[in-house]
Write an enzyme that holds these catalytic residues in place. Structure first.
Site, short mmCIF file in Angstrom:
data_model
loop_
_atom_site.label_atom_id
_atom_site.label_comp_id
_atom_site.label_asym_id
_atom_site.label_seq_id
_atom_site.Cartn_x
_atom_site.Cartn_y
_atom_site.Cartn_z
N LYS A 13 0.83 -1.22 0.00
CA LYS A 13 0.00 0.00 0.00
C LYS A 13 0.86 1.26 0.00
O LYS A 13 0.66 2.17 -0.80
CB LYS A 13 -0.93 0.02 1.24
CG LYS A 13 -1.83 -1.21 1.37
CD LYS A 13 -2.73 -1.15 2.60
CE LYS A 13 -2.02 -1.17 3.94
NZ LYS A 13 -1.30 -2.41 4.25
N ARG A 88 -9.70 0.32 8.85
CA ARG A 88 -9.15 -1.00 9.23
C ARG A 88 -10.21 -1.91 9.82
O ARG A 88 -9.92 -3.04 10.17
CB ARG A 88 -8.12 -0.81 10.34
CG ARG A 88 -6.72 -0.38 10.00
CD ARG A 88 -5.92 -1.39 9.29
NE ARG A 88 -4.61 -1.67 9.80
CZ ARG A 88 -3.50 -1.02 9.46
NH1 ARG A 88 -3.53 0.01 8.68
NH2 ARG A 88 -2.35 -1.44 9.91
N ARG A 127 11.77 -5.29 5.00
CA ARG A 127 11.49 -3.87 4.72
C ARG A 127 12.46 -2.95 5.45
O ARG A 127 12.78 -3.13 6.62
CB ARG A 127 10.07 -3.51 5.15
CG ARG A 127 9.84 -1.99 5.04
CD ARG A 127 8.41 -1.58 5.17
NE ARG A 127 7.75 -2.15 6.31
CZ ARG A 127 6.44 -2.15 6.48
NH1 ARG A 127 5.67 -1.61 5.56
NH2 ARG A 127 5.90 -2.67 7.54
N ARG A 160 11.48 -0.86 10.82
CA ARG A 160 10.39 -0.48 11.72
C ARG A 160 10.35 -1.38 12.93
O ARG A 160 10.59 -2.59 12.83
CB ARG A 160 9.05 -0.58 10.97
CG ARG A 160 8.51 0.76 10.55
CD ARG A 160 7.34 0.67 9.63
NE ARG A 160 6.21 -0.09 10.15
CZ ARG A 160 5.07 -0.24 9.51
NH1 ARG A 160 4.91 0.33 8.32
NH2 ARG A 160 4.09 -0.94 10.02
N ARG A 171 -0.09 -8.97 13.44
CA ARG A 171 -0.68 -8.00 12.50
C ARG A 171 -1.45 -8.73 11.39
O ARG A 171 -2.52 -8.29 10.97
CB ARG A 171 0.42 -7.12 11.90
CG ARG A 171 0.91 -6.05 12.89
CD ARG A 171 2.27 -5.50 12.53
NE ARG A 171 2.36 -4.87 11.24
CZ ARG A 171 3.50 -4.72 10.56
NH1 ARG A 171 4.65 -5.16 11.06
NH2 ARG A 171 3.50 -4.13 9.39
#
Ligand code: AP5
Length: 215
Positions: A13, A88, A127, A160, A171
């Site tokens: 996203k 969400r 990431r 992160r 998650r």
């Protein structure tokens, strides 16, 4: 355009929203980025959000909806926006409808990025964000030249805090139980555009533009 990007953590996203911002000057509103900024600032709101974020749970609707209402009132959203990571759950989706209705507006499209769950884990553990440019990168998937360019510009490849295997697992579960029902919600509303989210970033971007009628 008023668009929502829907998809599991790691589905791309943020990466794809950055592309639309760069090509069309669209405004990206990422609730994750807004919350991380609040945590980094040490504000009361950030302190309340931090525990949920560290655990990979959703931050309370009250906090997130307040933040979104404030952000949508800023002048730069007049020509539209990309909502990245919001809504969400159904409460947030219904609240968004109401906020937009009060402004005589509505969503134009909801773009669902569809990626296999096995692929998501590798994307998320790999990431990194360039501290210099903010560009989203990946130690497994980004071309070495892009990783080197960040370092050459004096940046660091930052990971992160919630991109560790345990939090990622939670998650993904939270996505399945609380966010995935929005797929049917937006399908019924006639807004859903399903885009296969695997393959090179450029190829996914072309699919998104086609799905949104942008090229
Ligand atoms: P948030 O920041 O929104 O995280 P997320 O939804 O978990 O999504 P991600 O940012 O992890 O993934 P993405 O889909 O943007 O993928 P990306 O483009 O980075 O939320 C964080 C936390 O904040 C939540 O857990 C929650 O606590 C809280 N929160 C946020 N919004 C909330 C809300 N509305 N309500 C309540 N709480 C909220 O890509 C991932 C990686 O893959 C990158 O390294 C990228 O380079 C790579 N990649 C992307 N595309 C490709 C491709 N095609 N091929 C190979 N690699 C790729």
């Amino acid at each position: 355009m008023r668009i929502v990007f829907l998809g599991a953590p790691g589905s791309g996203k943020g990466t794809q929203a950055q592309r639309l911002v760069a090509e069309f000057g669209m405004v990206q509103i990422s609730t994750g980025d807004l919350l991380r900024a609040a945590v980094a600032s040490g504000s009361a709101l950030g302190k309340r959000a931090k525990a949920a974020m560290d655990a990979g749970e959703l931050v309370s609707d009250e906090i997130v909806l307040g933040m979104i209402r404030d952000r949508l009132q800023q002048g730069d959203t007049g020509q539209g926006f990309i909502l990245d990571g919001f809504p969400r759950n159904l409460v947030q989706a219904e609240a968004l409808e109401k906020v937009l209705m009060d402004e005589n507006q509505s969503l134009e499209a909801v773009c669902l990025l569809d990626v296999d769950f096995d692929v998501l884990m590798k994307r998320l553990t790999g990431r990194r964000t360039c501290s210099s440019t903010g560009k989203l990168l990946n130690i497994y998937f980004s071309p070495q030249s892009e990783l080197d360019a960040c370092l050459a510009a004096g940046g660091e490849l930052v990971q992160r805090a919630d991109d560790n295997e345990e939090t990622i697992g939670n998650r993904l579960q939270v996505y399945r139980s609380q966010t995935e029902p929005l797929v049917e919600f937006y399908r019924k509303a006639g807004l859903l555009r399903e885009v296969p989210g695997e393959g090179p970033v450029d190829a996914v971007y072309l699919r998104i533009k086609a799905a949104l009628g942008l090229g």
